[in-house]
Design a protein around this motif. Structure first.
Motif: not given
Ligand SMILES: [Fe+2]
Ligand SMILES: [Fe+2]
Lengths: 94, 330
Positions: B206-225
């Motif tokens: 469950l570790w990796f699925p849990a840290i995936m919960m926060f979504g993609p890296t900031d570099a890949d989180s386009t349009n979150s600005d």
């Protein structure tokens, strides 16, 4: 979907003899079920001793745009507050 | 998070000069931490983005009941069963608070449910993983709710009043979820060798699925600005993920379990733990519907909705009949 249950606003009186306070809303077919659901959803941890439910459509409210005309006039009426009046200390507490 | 990869409806963040007077007034309120309330003016894109985010968050609470519901009948003791029932019941309540918040934006709960069932809205990727042994239930409460708490504590400061109030209420209930989970996995980790093995297996899976919960890296989180400017989002994905890792690693160590990632190491310079990225291709694949349990989860949700239809309709028909009789009697 077609047969959506109406929305009810839920008010709860907390443990300490306070007024009923808005805590949220829920859907229910009628008032009786709204109270049952409110009990299950909003009082699972001793949050209340009394519940009011009101169907949301029956609530009337002020419009956000009326905020100025409605509430600003009281800002200038500082004499409505007890601190406006200087009472000599000799008089004692008042 | 419970709301991952929300597409912000926006053509990009506008400068103050580009804003209309109304938009500027709106942005000023947000910058001054004045909450936006349901009947206040708001940009259409703000409303649309919020409906998506709150809706997805609500769906996650509801679908999130399924992996834990799986163990209610098989909890090891009556006390654990009562605790798990109470926890799962809380999640139903969380779904309700959030659907209510979305409804204040003009989107009905039934409509949101319909969009979910038609596959047009999503819920958190984490709930597409199975709960295979009892230690998983401990790990879910501790890690999954723990990750959710990190996100939800930040969201208490979100700009939309009803969403913020829902978050405050939810956070009050969440620490019970995390603590009961940690308590359960402690029993397992400190138990027989077989129990310890199950606890380790739960953390490893469950570790990796849990840290995936926060979504993609900031570099890949386009349009979150834009979401940040509107304070729909309060902290970035990577910031929240780091916060979760930092608080969780010592908790794994306390259990005496092996760390689930060989690259977890305290970084003196950064003052944070380093850790490996999860396999992002797995994440995107689960989001697309190909995780181990996506099909089952949706099948169960749709069946619950369909099987409940006669109850919903029956109660409504009864209420309408009673109301009509009352009118006739007056
Ligand atoms: Fe929750
Ligand atoms: Fe929870």
């Amino acid at each position: 979907m077609k047969n959506e249950w109406p929305l009810w606003e839920i008010f709860i009186r907390g443990q300490h003899g306070m007024s009923h306070r808005h805590v949220g809303s829920l859907h229910a077919p009628d008032a009786e079920m709204a109270i049952k659901n409110a009990r299950d959803v909003y009082t699972r941890r001793n949050e209340g001793v009394s519940i009011w439910v009101v169907e949301a459509k029956h609530i009337s409210a002020t419009a956000p745009g009326d905020k100025g005309p409605l509430f600003e006039p009281s800002e200038s009426k500082i004499y409505r507050h007890p601190t406006f009046f200087d009472i000599p200390e000799e008089v004692g507490s008042m | 998070m419970y709301a991952q990869m929300i597409k912000t409806a926006s053509a990009g963040v506008k400068s103050r000069e580009e804003m209309t007077d109304q938009e500027r007034e709106f942005q000023d309120k947000i910058d001054n931490d004045i909450k936006i309330e349901p009947r206040d003016w708001m940009p259409d894109d703000y409303r649309r983005t919020l409906i998506r985010q709150i809706g997805q968050h609500a769906h996650s609470e509801v679908v999130g009941q399924l992996p834990e519901g799986n163990w209610i009948t098989r909890a090891p003791t009556l006390e654990r069963k009562a605790i798990l029932l109470a926890k799962v019941q809380d999640e139903a309540g969380h779904g309700l608070y959030l659907y209510s918040a979305a409804e204040t934006l003009g989107e009905s709960r039934d409509e949101l449910v319909r969009l979910l069932h038609e596959g047009r809205m999503k819920y958190s990727s984490i709930f597409n993983y199975p709960t295979l042994n009892w230690a998983d239930i401990g790990a879910v409460g501790w890690l999954v709710d723990g990750a959710a708490i990190v996100n939800q504590v930040a969201l208490q400061r979100t700009s939309y009043g009803p969403y913020s109030r829902a978050m405050i209420r939810i956070c009050k209930e969440e620490s019970f979820h995390a603590r009961q989970g940690y308590h359960a996995i402690m029993k397992m980790a400190f138990g027989t060798p077989e129990q310890t093995r199950q606890a380790q297996s739960a953390v490893d899976r469950l570790w990796f699925p849990a840290i995936m919960m926060f979504g993609p890296t900031d570099a890949d989180s386009t349009n979150s600005d834009q979401s940040m400017a509107w304070k729909i989002k309060v902290k970035s994905n990577d910031e929240l993920r780091q916060q979760f890792v930092d608080q969780t690693v010592p908790q794994i160590e306390y259990l005496g379990l092996d760390l689930p990632d060989p690259n977890i190491k305290w970084n003196e310079e950064r003052g944070h733990y380093d850790f490996s990225d999860p396999d992002w291709s797995e994440f995107f694949n689960v989001i697309k519907g190909n995780g181990p349990c996506n099909v089952d989860r949706m099948k169960d949700r749709v069946a619950a909705w369909d099987d409940g239809e006669w109850v919903r309709d029956g109660l409504l028909a009864h209420a309408q009949k009673k109301a009509a009789a009352k009118v006739a009697a007056e």
